[in-house]
Design a protein around this motif. Structure first.
Motif, PDB file in Angstrom:
ATOM      1  N   GLY A   1      21.975   3.211  39.976  1.00 33.76           N
ATOM      2  CA  GLY A   1      22.694   2.864  39.103  1.00 33.76           C
ATOM      3  C   GLY A   1      24.423   3.250  39.618  1.00 33.76           C
ATOM      4  N   LEU A   2      24.485   4.310  40.469  1.00 28.43           N
ATOM      5  CA  LEU A   2      25.581   4.782  40.876  1.00 28.43           C
ATOM      6  C   LEU A   2      26.008   4.460  42.161  1.00 28.43           C
ATOM      7  CD1 LEU A   2      25.705   8.220  39.011  1.00 28.43           C
ATOM      8  CD2 LEU A   2      26.929   6.304  38.426  1.00 28.43           C
ATOM      9  N   SER A   3      25.205   3.552  42.798  1.00 31.89           N
ATOM     10  CA  SER A   3      25.456   3.378  44.420  1.00 31.89           C
ATOM     11  C   SER A   3      26.819   3.019  44.714  1.00 31.89           C
ATOM     12  CB  SER A   3      24.344   2.524  44.732  1.00 31.89           C
ATOM     13  OG  SER A   3      24.576   1.475  45.684  1.00 31.89           O
ATOM     14  N   SER A   4      27.349   2.112  43.922  1.00 33.17           N
ATOM     15  CA  SER A   4      28.859   1.701  44.504  1.00 33.17           C
ATOM     16  C   SER A   4      29.834   2.660  44.232  1.00 33.17           C
ATOM     17  CB  SER A   4      29.223   0.213  43.759  1.00 33.17           C
ATOM     18  OG  SER A   4      28.948   0.294  42.254  1.00 33.17           O
ATOM     19  N   LEU A   5      29.585   3.607  43.033  1.00 35.42           N
ATOM     20  CA  LEU A   5      30.505   4.676  42.761  1.00 35.42           C
ATOM     21  C   LEU A   5      30.434   5.656  43.769  1.00 35.42           C
ATOM     22  CD1 LEU A   5      30.705   5.734  39.077  1.00 35.42           C
ATOM     23  CD2 LEU A   5      32.522   5.101  40.649  1.00 35.42           C
ATOM     24  N   SER A   6      29.041   5.746  44.238  1.00 33.13           N
ATOM     25  CA  SER A   6      28.975   6.639  45.414  1.00 33.13           C
ATOM     26  C   SER A   6      29.511   6.400  46.802  1.00 33.13           C
ATOM     27  CB  SER A   6      27.518   6.977  45.591  1.00 33.13           C
ATOM     28  OG  SER A   6      27.054   7.842  46.638  1.00 33.13           O
ATOM     29  N   GLU A   7      29.599   4.973  46.823  1.00 33.56           N
ATOM     30  CA  GLU A   7      30.199   4.472  48.134  1.00 33.56           C
ATOM     31  C   GLU A   7      31.759   4.670  48.232  1.00 33.56           C
ATOM     32  OE1 GLU A   7      27.356   0.875  49.447  1.00 33.56           O
ATOM     33  OE2 GLU A   7      29.211   0.561  49.678  1.00 33.56           O
ATOM     34  N   LEU A   8      32.233   4.544  46.963  1.00 29.64           N
ATOM     35  CA  LEU A   8      33.532   4.807  46.603  1.00 29.64           C
ATOM     36  C   LEU A   8      34.150   6.182  46.899  1.00 29.64           C
ATOM     37  CD1 LEU A   8      36.452   3.703  45.328  1.00 29.64           C
ATOM     38  CD2 LEU A   8      35.447   4.599  43.275  1.00 29.64           C
ATOM     39  N   HIS A   9      33.305   7.073  46.532  1.00 35.34           N
ATOM     40  CA  HIS A   9      33.590   8.604  46.664  1.00 35.34           C
ATOM     41  C   HIS A   9      33.489   9.114  48.074  1.00 35.34           C
ATOM     42  CE1 HIS A   9      33.607   8.501  42.286  1.00 35.34           C
ATOM     43  NE2 HIS A   9      34.143   9.561  42.397  1.00 35.34           N
ATOM     44  N   ALA A  10      32.234   8.437  48.785  1.00 37.49           N
ATOM     45  CA  ALA A  10      32.094   8.901  50.007  1.00 37.49           C
ATOM     46  C   ALA A  10      32.771   8.417  51.202  1.00 37.49           C
ATOM     47  CB  ALA A  10      30.595   8.207  50.337  1.00 37.49           C
ATOM     48  N   PHE A  11      33.434   7.158  50.981  1.00 42.78           N
ATOM     49  CA  PHE A  11      34.157   6.470  52.133  1.00 42.78           C
ATOM     50  C   PHE A  11      35.694   6.282  51.706  1.00 42.78           C
ATOM     51  CE2 PHE A  11      30.242   5.909  54.157  1.00 42.78           C
ATOM     52  CZ  PHE A  11      29.483   5.440  53.114  1.00 42.78           C
ATOM     53  N   LYS A  12      36.041   6.212  50.572  1.00 45.12           N
ATOM     54  CA  LYS A  12      37.395   5.715  50.201  1.00 45.12           C
ATOM     55  C   LYS A  12      37.981   7.468  49.554  1.00 45.12           C
ATOM     56  CE  LYS A  12      40.404   2.472  48.205  1.00 45.12           C
ATOM     57  NZ  LYS A  12      40.867   2.800  46.939  1.00 45.12           N
ATOM     58  N   LEU A  13      37.335   7.773  48.580  1.00 48.64           N
ATOM     59  CA  LEU A  13      38.078   8.992  47.998  1.00 48.64           C
ATOM     60  C   LEU A  13      37.959  10.289  48.763  1.00 48.64           C
ATOM     61  CD1 LEU A  13      37.099   8.232  44.306  1.00 48.64           C
ATOM     62  CD2 LEU A  13      39.106   7.360  45.540  1.00 48.64           C
ATOM     63  N   ARG A  14      36.436  10.218  49.258  1.00 51.69           N
ATOM     64  CA  ARG A  14      35.973  11.473  49.939  1.00 51.69           C
ATOM     65  C   ARG A  14      36.308  12.639  49.268  1.00 51.69           C
ATOM     66  NH1 ARG A  14      37.158   9.168  56.068  1.00 51.69           N
ATOM     67  NH2 ARG A  14      39.193   8.266  54.934  1.00 51.69           N
ATOM     68  N   VAL A  15      35.873  12.847  48.042  1.00 50.52           N
ATOM     69  CA  VAL A  15      36.077  13.996  47.202  1.00 50.52           C
ATOM     70  C   VAL A  15      34.836  14.906  47.768  1.00 50.52           C
ATOM     71  CG1 VAL A  15      35.729  14.995  44.976  1.00 50.52           C
ATOM     72  CG2 VAL A  15      36.954  12.714  45.297  1.00 50.52           C
ATOM     73  N   ASP A  16      35.258  16.464  47.971  1.00 50.95           N
ATOM     74  CA  ASP A  16      34.167  17.398  48.349  1.00 50.95           C
ATOM     75  C   ASP A  16      33.314  17.507  47.023  1.00 50.95           C
ATOM     76  OD1 ASP A  16      32.684  19.703  48.892  1.00 50.95           O
ATOM     77  OD2 ASP A  16      34.078  20.351  50.099  1.00 50.95           O
ATOM     78  N   PRO A  17      31.936  17.362  47.532  1.00 53.09           N
ATOM     79  CA  PRO A  17      30.994  17.489  46.398  1.00 53.09           C
ATOM     80  C   PRO A  17      31.024  18.532  45.582  1.00 53.09           C
ATOM     81  CG  PRO A  17      29.975  16.624  48.199  1.00 53.09           C
ATOM     82  CD  PRO A  17      31.396  16.914  48.783  1.00 53.09           C
ATOM     83  N   ALA A  18      31.561  19.596  46.116  1.00 54.57           N
ATOM     84  CA  ALA A  18      31.650  20.792  45.445  1.00 54.57           C
ATOM     85  C   ALA A  18      32.706  20.953  44.237  1.00 54.57           C
ATOM     86  CB  ALA A  18      32.201  22.134  46.100  1.00 54.57           C
ATOM     87  N   ASN A  19      33.454  19.954  44.179  1.00 46.73           N
ATOM     88  CA  ASN A  19      34.440  19.341  42.993  1.00 46.73           C
ATOM     89  C   ASN A  19      33.546  18.841  41.856  1.00 46.73           C
ATOM     90  OD1 ASN A  19      36.971  20.563  44.045  1.00 46.73           O
ATOM     91  ND2 ASN A  19      36.354  19.013  45.494  1.00 46.73           N
ATOM     92  N   PHE A  20      32.470  18.458  42.031  1.00 47.91           N
ATOM     93  CA  PHE A  20      31.698  17.707  40.811  1.00 47.91           C
ATOM     94  C   PHE A  20      31.212  18.808  39.845  1.00 47.91           C
ATOM     95  CE2 PHE A  20      32.398  14.109  43.225  1.00 47.91           C
ATOM     96  CZ  PHE A  20      31.538  13.444  43.932  1.00 47.91           C
ATOM     97  N   LYS A  21      30.970  19.858  40.451  1.00 50.71           N
ATOM     98  CA  LYS A  21      30.312  21.104  39.726  1.00 50.71           C
ATOM     99  C   LYS A  21      31.554  21.630  38.930  1.00 50.71           C
ATOM    100  CE  LYS A  21      26.877  24.193  41.063  1.00 50.71           C
ATOM    101  NZ  LYS A  21      26.408  25.169  41.886  1.00 50.71           N
ATOM    102  N   ILE A  22      32.616  21.659  39.479  1.00 55.34           N
ATOM    103  CA  ILE A  22      33.936  22.327  38.870  1.00 55.34           C
ATOM    104  C   ILE A  22      34.132  21.256  37.615  1.00 55.34           C
ATOM    105  CG2 ILE A  22      36.482  22.667  38.953  1.00 55.34           C
ATOM    106  CD1 ILE A  22      35.798  23.502  41.953  1.00 55.34           C
ATOM    107  N   LEU A  23      34.243  19.948  37.763  1.00 56.27           N
ATOM    108  CA  LEU A  23      34.331  19.403  36.731  1.00 56.27           C
ATOM    109  C   LEU A  23      33.313  19.443  35.634  1.00 56.27           C
ATOM    110  CD1 LEU A  23      36.339  16.998  35.515  1.00 56.27           C
ATOM    111  CD2 LEU A  23      34.968  15.145  36.754  1.00 56.27           C
ATOM    112  N   ALA A  24      32.131  19.464  36.103  1.00 52.00           N
ATOM    113  CA  ALA A  24      31.061  19.462  35.134  1.00 52.00           C
ATOM    114  C   ALA A  24      31.244  20.798  34.192  1.00 52.00           C
ATOM    115  CB  ALA A  24      29.806  19.639  35.711  1.00 52.00           C
ATOM    116  N   HIS A  25      31.808  21.767  34.741  1.00 53.78           N
ATOM    117  CA  HIS A  25      31.839  22.940  33.811  1.00 53.78           C
ATOM    118  C   HIS A  25      32.976  22.715  33.122  1.00 53.78           C
ATOM    119  CE1 HIS A  25      32.603  27.316  32.700  1.00 53.78           C
ATOM    120  NE2 HIS A  25      33.797  27.184  33.446  1.00 53.78           N
ATOM    121  N   ASN A  26      34.045  22.094  33.433  1.00 54.96           N
ATOM    122  CA  ASN A  26      35.172  21.851  32.520  1.00 54.96           C
ATOM    123  C   ASN A  26      34.692  20.697  31.316  1.00 54.96           C
ATOM    124  OD1 ASN A  26      37.828  23.243  33.218  1.00 54.96           O
ATOM    125  ND2 ASN A  26      36.915  22.717  35.174  1.00 54.96           N
TER     126      ASN A  26
END
Lengths: 143, 154
Positions: free
Chosen positions: A81-106
């Protein structure tokens, strides 16, 4: 740590409870993240204002929360379900995945603030597992 | 050495002034405030350190376990030491750190898990009063505590 039936039911339950306030919660969580973890601001250097309550934060917080709400409907296949969002984050935004945890906490902090009676320990557990799985699905295309 | 602004000192002191330790650890019907309970449920592997605490089989058992609530209060009183020594938390926690490493054998990652749970419990108690600035000061404080607690591990 995959989601069992109880987790899924708790997640759909809490999400339907909070969905009317989702844009506000998203803005609050994002604003908090940028304030409490200033290193996350590096991804938003193109915004004039990264303070809580600013226009770009409100707009983007709503976008993020809507995407998470959509992911709730795709709980049985987050990677697919998230495959295109994953491509966006991987190739265009390139957000370090450690930040997903930080946002989750907030997101947890924000829901606890707004819905203290509903954010029980069991809901917290289910949501934490869901957001972890969501983060993994989002990072799927990274390498 | 950690630098604290006057605003941070005030914000942190205010949280402690309004914190009722017994209330934070008390398991209420919806379990949304109890600290230890939340940590043991959300991160069940943390139960490994409480083998001698009797029945922790499920949320209800944990909720009704008086040893768990008592332990929660003990942990919160441990934070008093940091508030009283904000300019030297590192050294104030030296013996506590050794205790957790040498005697209790607690994986220091658990300190981070508990501190995240504590922030969430305080957020649920304070609601909109838990402003982003307050959260920033509070989490900075907890980060320093967590670091100090892990410092004597070798």
């Amino acid at each position: 740590m995959s989601l069992n039936a109880k987790d899924k039911s708790l997640i759909t339950g809490i999400w339907s409870k909070i969905s009317s306030k989702a844009p506000e919660l998203g803005a609050e969580a994002l604003g908090r993240m940028l304030t409490v973890y200033p290193q996350t601001k590096t991804y938003f250097s193109h915004w004039a204002d990264t303070s809580p309550g600013s226009a770009p934060v409100k707009k983007h917080g709503a976008v993020i929360m809507a995407a998470i709400g959509d992911a709730v409907t795709k709980m049985d296949d987050l990677v697919g379900g998230l495959s295109s969002l994953s491509e966006l984050h991987a190739f265009k935004l390139r957000v370090d995945p450690a930040n997903f945890k930080i946002l989750a906490h907030n997101i947890h902090v924000t829901i606890a603030m707004y819905f203290p009676a509903d954010f029980t320990a069991e809901v917290h557990l289910a949501l934490d597992k869901f957001l972890q799985n969501l983060a993994l699905a989002l990072a799927e295309r990274y390498r | 050495m950690v630098e604290w602004t006057d605003q941070e000192r005030t914000l942190i002191a205010n949280i402690f002034a309004n914190l009722d330790y017994e209330d934070i650890v008390k398991p209420d019907v919806s379990c949304h405030h109890s600290l230890c309970l939340r940590c043991l449920i959300v991160y069940p592997w943390t139960q490994r350190y409480f083998g001698g605490f009797g029945n922790l089989y499920n949320a209800d058992a944990i909720m009704n376990n008086p040893m768990i609530s008592a332990h929660g209060v003990k942990i919160l009183h441990g934070l008093d030491r940091a508030v009283k020594n904000m300019d030297d938390i590192k050294n104030a926690y030296a013996t506590l750190s050794e205790l957790h490493s040498e005697k209790l054998h607690v994986d220091p990652d658990n300190f981070r898990l508990l501190s995240d749970c504590l922030s969430i419990v305080i957020a649920s108690k304070m609601g909109y009063d838990f402003t982003p600035d307050l959260q920033a000061a509070w989490q900075k404080f907890l980060t320093v505590v967590v670091f100090a607690l892990g410092r004597q591990y070798h």
